[in-house]
Design a protein around this motif. Structure first.
Motif, PDB file in Angstrom:
ATOM      1  N   SER A 106       0.843  -1.197   0.000  1.00 52.65           N
ATOM      2  CA  SER A 106       0.000   0.000   0.000  1.00 52.65           C
ATOM      3  C   SER A 106       0.876   1.243   0.000  1.00 52.65           C
ATOM      4  O   SER A 106       2.060   1.190   0.351  1.00 52.65           O
ATOM      5  N   GLY A 107       0.293   2.372  -0.393  1.00 51.99           N
ATOM      6  CA  GLY A 107       0.979   3.637  -0.223  1.00 51.99           C
ATOM      7  C   GLY A 107       1.114   3.936   1.263  1.00 51.99           C
ATOM      8  O   GLY A 107       0.327   3.450   2.082  1.00 51.99           O
ATOM      9  N   GLN A 108       2.101   4.738   1.618  1.00 51.05           N
ATOM     10  CA  GLN A 108       2.388   4.975   3.031  1.00 51.05           C
ATOM     11  C   GLN A 108       2.637   6.460   3.269  1.00 51.05           C
ATOM     12  O   GLN A 108       3.385   7.105   2.533  1.00 51.05           O
ATOM     13  N   ILE A 109       1.985   7.003   4.285  1.00 52.69           N
ATOM     14  CA  ILE A 109       2.265   8.362   4.745  1.00 52.69           C
ATOM     15  C   ILE A 109       3.087   8.227   6.019  1.00 52.69           C
ATOM     16  O   ILE A 109       2.598   7.745   7.044  1.00 52.69           O
ATOM     17  N   ILE A 110       4.355   8.610   5.946  1.00 47.83           N
ATOM     18  CA  ILE A 110       5.294   8.434   7.051  1.00 47.83           C
ATOM     19  C   ILE A 110       5.429   9.761   7.785  1.00 47.83           C
ATOM     20  O   ILE A 110       5.792  10.781   7.195  1.00 47.83           O
ATOM     21  N   TYR A 111       5.151   9.740   9.080  1.00 50.55           N
ATOM     22  CA  TYR A 111       5.158  10.982   9.858  1.00 50.55           C
ATOM     23  C   TYR A 111       5.744  10.725  11.241  1.00 50.55           C
ATOM     24  O   TYR A 111       5.464   9.697  11.862  1.00 50.55           O
ATOM     25  N   ALA A 112       6.558  11.657  11.716  1.00 49.00           N
ATOM     26  CA  ALA A 112       7.127  11.561  13.059  1.00 49.00           C
ATOM     27  C   ALA A 112       6.546  12.668  13.924  1.00 49.00           C
ATOM     28  O   ALA A 112       6.685  13.852  13.600  1.00 49.00           O
TER      29      ALA A 112
ATOM     30  N   VAL B  56      -2.368   3.692   2.669  1.00 53.34           N
ATOM     31  CA  VAL B  56      -3.399   4.022   1.686  1.00 53.34           C
ATOM     32  C   VAL B  56      -3.443   2.913   0.639  1.00 53.34           C
ATOM     33  O   VAL B  56      -2.469   2.697  -0.088  1.00 53.34           O
ATOM     34  N   ARG B  57      -4.563   2.199   0.574  1.00 48.31           N
ATOM     35  CA  ARG B  57      -4.692   1.111  -0.394  1.00 48.31           C
ATOM     36  C   ARG B  57      -4.573   1.646  -1.818  1.00 48.31           C
ATOM     37  O   ARG B  57      -4.898   2.802  -2.098  1.00 48.31           O
ATOM     38  N   LEU B  58      -4.129   0.787  -2.720  1.00 48.24           N
ATOM     39  CA  LEU B  58      -3.920   1.210  -4.104  1.00 48.24           C
ATOM     40  C   LEU B  58      -5.195   1.770  -4.725  1.00 48.24           C
ATOM     41  O   LEU B  58      -5.148   2.730  -5.499  1.00 48.24           O
ATOM     42  N   ASP B  59      -6.343   1.187  -4.386  1.00 48.75           N
ATOM     43  CA  ASP B  59      -7.589   1.663  -4.981  1.00 48.75           C
ATOM     44  C   ASP B  59      -8.055   2.990  -4.391  1.00 48.75           C
ATOM     45  O   ASP B  59      -9.007   3.591  -4.884  1.00 48.75           O
TER      46      ASP B  59
ATOM     47  N   ASP C 279     -13.511   5.146   9.685  1.00 49.74           N
ATOM     48  CA  ASP C 279     -12.099   5.040   9.323  1.00 49.74           C
ATOM     49  C   ASP C 279     -11.885   5.378   7.850  1.00 49.74           C
ATOM     50  O   ASP C 279     -10.934   6.075   7.487  1.00 49.74           O
ATOM     51  N   GLY C 280     -12.775   4.878   6.999  1.00 46.19           N
ATOM     52  CA  GLY C 280     -12.665   5.175   5.576  1.00 46.19           C
ATOM     53  C   GLY C 280     -12.806   6.659   5.293  1.00 46.19           C
ATOM     54  O   GLY C 280     -12.109   7.216   4.437  1.00 46.19           O
ATOM     55  N   ARG C 281     -13.695   7.324   6.015  1.00 47.64           N
ATOM     56  CA  ARG C 281     -13.892   8.764   5.813  1.00 47.64           C
ATOM     57  C   ARG C 281     -12.690   9.562   6.318  1.00 47.64           C
ATOM     58  O   ARG C 281     -12.329  10.590   5.735  1.00 47.64           O
ATOM     59  N   ILE C 282     -12.058   9.084   7.386  1.00 47.35           N
ATOM     60  CA  ILE C 282     -10.842   9.753   7.877  1.00 47.35           C
ATOM     61  C   ILE C 282      -9.740   9.678   6.827  1.00 47.35           C
ATOM     62  O   ILE C 282      -9.059  10.671   6.538  1.00 47.35           O
ATOM     63  N   LEU C 283      -9.557   8.493   6.223  1.00 44.74           N
ATOM     64  CA  LEU C 283      -8.542   8.352   5.175  1.00 44.74           C
ATOM     65  C   LEU C 283      -8.859   9.238   3.978  1.00 44.74           C
ATOM     66  O   LEU C 283      -7.961   9.839   3.370  1.00 44.74           O
ATOM     67  N   SER C 284     -10.137   9.345   3.629  1.00 45.23           N
ATOM     68  CA  SER C 284     -10.528  10.210   2.511  1.00 45.23           C
ATOM     69  C   SER C 284     -10.192  11.667   2.808  1.00 45.23           C
ATOM     70  O   SER C 284      -9.699  12.400   1.938  1.00 45.23           O
TER      71      SER C 284
END
Length: 238
Positions: free
Chosen positions: A18-24, A70-73, A112-117
């Motif tokens: 999956s795509g990744q948002i990396i944050y510290a 983040v899933r590919l779709d 959860d899906g709406r948060i990712l959106s």
């Protein structure tokens, strides 16, 4: 995913489906992807596309890592195919902290899906060169870059580095411009600013960091820092 790492901790190369948002939340991470190096301070996140191998190393202080997958779709059409800096607003920070607790197999029609959106709508892709440092494919160029990264205050000239790594100064100069997109002196200044970030984030005085990295004055260092990152050290780390 939420995980805390001690200082000087290394995560070996790996990739994600999956795509990744990396944050510290705190600390500064070093992310390596083949021939590139990224530094990720708390003011920024890093977008890591699916399938790209990357390694992580914590610098001078512990890192509180928070990752959203983040899933590919679900990846936006304008998402870069290569790693890219993400500007982190106050809203995006809070959303990432919440998303770090979300399971990768979250239901599409759920909170959860709406948060990712909302995260994907809030993202601003940032071509911020001050946090990205390519290191080149040519062996002579790569060896020079790695030596400078290991000792950024080293003031040896381009001729010195070329002689050490079996090239002429003209050849090495051409390689810096052709493969890395900038002249040797500019690349070295970028490397020094990146070396300063973890130390400044840990609270070291600007004057100490500037002089130990080879700058004649703190003012010269601050000017270079602002030119690369858009703010002076005192504003970048208030």
């Amino acid at each position: 995913m939420a995980k805390d790492y001690p200082a000087a901790y290394a995560v070996p190369p790996h990739a994600h489906p999956s795509g990744q948002i990396i944050y510290a939340v705190s600390g500064v991470m070093e992310i390596r992807t083949g021939t590139s190096l990224w530094l990720v301070p708390p003011q920024r996140a890093l977008w890591m596309p699916a399938g790209i191998s990357h390694a992580m190393h914590t610098r001078g202080s512990p890192v509180a890592l928070r990752t959203a997958y983040v899933r590919l779709d679900r990846c936006p059409a304008d998402a870069p195919a290569q790693p890219c800096a993400i500007q982190v607003s106050s809203l995006l920070r809070e959303l990432i902290l919440r998303a770090a607790k979300i399971s990768p197999d979250y239901p599409e029609d759920s909170r959860d899906g709406r948060i990712l959106s909302l995260i994907l709508e809030e993202i601003t892709w940032s071509p911020e060169q001050g946090l990205h440092l390519p290191t080149g494919r040519d062996k002579r160029l790569a060896a020079t870059c790695e030596a400078i990264l290991a000792n950024p205050q080293d003031n040896r000239t381009l001729d010195d580095w070329a002689s050490q790594h079996g090239a002429t100064a003209r050849t090495l100069s051409r390689l810096f411009t052709a493969e890395l997109g900038v002249p040797f002196q500019v690349w070295r200044q970028q490397a020094r600013v990146m070396a300063a970030l973890p130390r400044l984030a840990a609270g070291e005085p600007v004057t100490t960091v500037a002089l130990e990295l080879g700058y004649d004055t703190p003012g010269a260092f601050s000017a270079m820092f602002k030119r690369l990152l858009g703010a002076s050290p005192s504003r970048y780390f208030p």
